[in-house]
Design an enzyme around this catalytic site. Structure first.
Site, PDB file in Angstrom:
ATOM      1  N   VAL A  92      90.333  89.221  49.370  1.00  0.00           N
ATOM      2  CA  VAL A  92      89.201  89.472  47.994  1.00  0.00           C
ATOM      3  C   VAL A  92      89.648  90.289  46.890  1.00  0.00           C
ATOM      4  CG1 VAL A  92      88.556  91.466  49.329  1.00  0.00           C
ATOM      5  CG2 VAL A  92      86.883  90.368  48.140  1.00  0.00           C
ATOM      6  N   GLY A 308      85.742  85.279  54.742  1.00  0.00           N
ATOM      7  CA  GLY A 308      84.972  86.713  54.820  1.00  0.00           C
ATOM      8  C   GLY A 308      85.408  87.552  53.693  1.00  0.00           C
ATOM      9  N   GLU A 309      85.324  88.891  53.807  1.00  0.00           N
ATOM     10  CA  GLU A 309      85.848  89.906  53.033  1.00  0.00           C
ATOM     11  C   GLU A 309      85.107  90.379  51.878  1.00  0.00           C
ATOM     12  OE1 GLU A 309      90.122  89.351  52.028  1.00  0.00           O
ATOM     13  OE2 GLU A 309      90.611  89.279  53.932  1.00  0.00           O
ATOM     14  N   GLY A 310      84.110  89.238  51.216  1.00  0.00           N
ATOM     15  CA  GLY A 310      83.565  89.154  50.125  1.00  0.00           C
ATOM     16  C   GLY A 310      84.120  88.195  49.227  1.00  0.00           C
TER      17      GLY A 310
END
Length: 337
Positions: A92, A308-310
């Protein structure tokens, strides 16, 4: 349960945006979803055209889970990844840099000794890890509300952002999310459990059994009880972050399964808050699809991501900026000679 005054996006600005879009130098509706997003941003900002989206901020909520044994990766990866975020070398952080977005990490429940980590990372820590939801509650009484309030405080501290993106880091996240979505929507474990970090075969069967056991362990009575029984401190904090962003009228780009699950809970806590959220991308997790359908949200991108993570949501930022540019910079049919 606390109550919240959620503002309503400006309907007059939306109507004015749609009228302007229809009058641009193009066939009516020919820019498809970009036009829908431009009208959404105009309503969120209360002005046509909407303001530039210069200040985009990602907050990664990190925490460990008692069900992490079902993952393809050991629990210690959560803490190791927080250090990678801080070094600016995570997925991210690399992707956010491409769109000029900042990344902040909040340790809500990482199970580690963070003595050598900057204080702002651990400022909102609630606990170290959570309970194994198939045999015990994830959180102690009162911790869900405390984490929720921590998330609200984080959103308040980011209130000058043009767009907020909730990220996540925690081995076992998808197992917890599957249980929460199944509980909230009355679905069986087999329909919501996905591969997560990449499990399959017997490991996927064990993961499904864990979620089924968690759902059967005890009934839940309200959204905060659901977070206590089946969720986590970082999920509760993300829900608080989403509610506070809506209270302040800040547009939010949801990421994958984790933020979609938090959004489902946040909507139950603060009905109407979902009007301030967009789904940045479609993840490969089935629970996300159920959550977004319940929220009435359609993902902007579909790239088959599951990091994930943004990381998925930040890649939708250029699309939002393109939508804003269309309504701000294209010419009008009425101005043609």
């Amino acid at each position: 349960m606390p109550s919240f005054a959620i503002p309503v996006p400006d309907a007059a600005a939306r109507a004015a945006a749609l009228e302007r879009l229809d009058g641009l130098v193009k066939p009516v509706g020919s820019l498809g979803r970009l036009e829908e997003l431009a009208a959404w941003l105009s309503a969120a900002h209360g002005v046509v055209p909407p303001r530039p989206l210069d200040d985009v901020r990602v907050v990664v909520f990190a925490g460990d889970h008692g069900v992490s044994a079902q993952s393809a990766y050991p629990r210690e990866v959560t803490a190791a990844m927080v250090r990678v975020f801080l070094a600016g070398r995570s997925g991210v952080t690399v992707l956010a840099a491409q769109v000029g977005a900042s990344v902040r990490v909040a340790d809500i429940a990482v199970d580690w000794d963070a003595a050598d980590v900057p204080g702002e990372v651990t400022a909102h820590k609630i606990r170290r890890g959570s309970g194994a939801i198939d045999v015990e509650d994830a959180l102690a009484p009162g911790e869900a509300l405390a984490a929720f309030e921590a998330g609200r405080a984080i959103a308040a501290s980011e209130s000058t952002a043009d767009v907020l993106i909730p990220g996540d880091m925690g081995i076992g996240n998808t197992t917890v999310c599957a249980a929460v979505v199944a509980s909230a929507l009355g679905l069986p474990a087999a329909e919501v459990v996905g591969a997560g970090t990449g499990v399959s075969g017997e490991a996927l069967e064990r993961k499904t059994a864990v979620v089924a056991a968690a759902l059967a362990r005890r009934p839940v009575t309200d959204p905060f009880d659901r977070l206590t029984a089946l969720g986590s401190a970082c999920l509760a904090a993300t829900a608080g972050f989403l509610v506070e962003a809506a209270v302040r009228g800040i547009p939010v780009l949801l990421d994958g399964i984790f933020s979609a699950t938090a959004a489902l809970v946040a909507r139950d806590i603060a009905p109407g808050a979902e009007q301030w959220w967009l789904a940045g991308h479609r993840s490969t997790e089935p629970a996300q699809a159920f959550a977004l359908k319940a929220l009435g949200l359609t993902p902007i991108l579909d790239l088959g991501l599951r990091l994930g993570e943004g990381s998925g949501a930040v890649q939708a930022v250029p699309t939002l900026r393109a939508a804003r540019a269309v309504i701000a910079e294209m010419g009008l049919l009425a101005d043609l000679g």
